[in-house]
Design a protein around this motif. Structure first.
Motif, mmCIF file in Angstrom:
data_model
loop_
_atom_site.group_PDB
_atom_site.id
_atom_site.type_symbol
_atom_site.label_atom_id
_atom_site.label_comp_id
_atom_site.label_asym_id
_atom_site.label_seq_id
_atom_site.Cartn_x
_atom_site.Cartn_y
_atom_site.Cartn_z
ATOM 1 N N ARG A 1 0.861 -1.176 0.000
ATOM 2 C CA ARG A 1 0.000 0.000 0.000
ATOM 3 C C ARG A 1 0.901 1.230 0.000
ATOM 4 O O ARG A 1 2.048 1.163 0.413
ATOM 5 N N THR B 1 0.433 10.753 5.063
ATOM 6 C CA THR B 1 -0.829 10.105 4.720
ATOM 7 C C THR B 1 -0.576 8.642 4.379
ATOM 8 O O THR B 1 0.453 8.302 3.804
ATOM 9 N N GLU C 1 -2.505 5.144 2.654
ATOM 10 C CA GLU C 1 -3.614 4.595 1.911
ATOM 11 C C GLU C 1 -4.489 3.800 2.894
ATOM 12 O O GLU C 1 -3.950 3.159 3.802
ATOM 13 N N PRO C 2 -5.812 3.829 2.728
ATOM 14 C CA PRO C 2 -6.664 3.073 3.654
ATOM 15 C C PRO C 2 -6.285 1.596 3.717
ATOM 16 O O PRO C 2 -5.915 0.998 2.699
#
Length: 102
Positions: free
Chosen positions: A80, A95, A97-98
């Motif tokens: 990810r 940040t 990624e989910p």
């Protein structure tokens, strides 16, 4: 006269290289801490600079903003993406990624 310009350009390149290495080290440390905090695996133990641009800092001074990309895994079988923004040597944002919580 051209020797002075060449020396100034060389000094500027040396400063850029040193500043970039310091920012990269901070980005790697921030990525490792974020992955450790979330129970994720920080893959390849490295980051990749994908953007470098001049910006104005909060105090109005001109500084460089670097955006780094890195990869992590939430279950060990996938990759990810995450990103880290470093502005003036300080981590500005991170940040991920989910991902699914285990």
């Amino acid at each position: 006269m051209w020797e002075a310009w060449a020396l100034a350009a060389l000094a500027a390149l040396a400063w850029l290289w040193f500043d970039s290495m310091r920012a990269r080290e901070r980005a790697v440390a921030a990525g490792e801490r974020a992955c450790e905090r979330e129970g994720l695996q920080f893959l390849d133990e490295t980051v990749e600079c994908v953007s470098l641009r001049p910006v104005r800092a909060a105090n109005g001074r001109l500084t460089l903003e670097r955006v780094y990309r890195f990869e992590f895994s939430d279950n060990g079988d996938n990759r990810r993406a995450g990103s880290i923004s470093v502005r003036g040597g300080e981590v500005e944002s991170l940040t991920l990624e989910p991902f699914l919580l285990q």
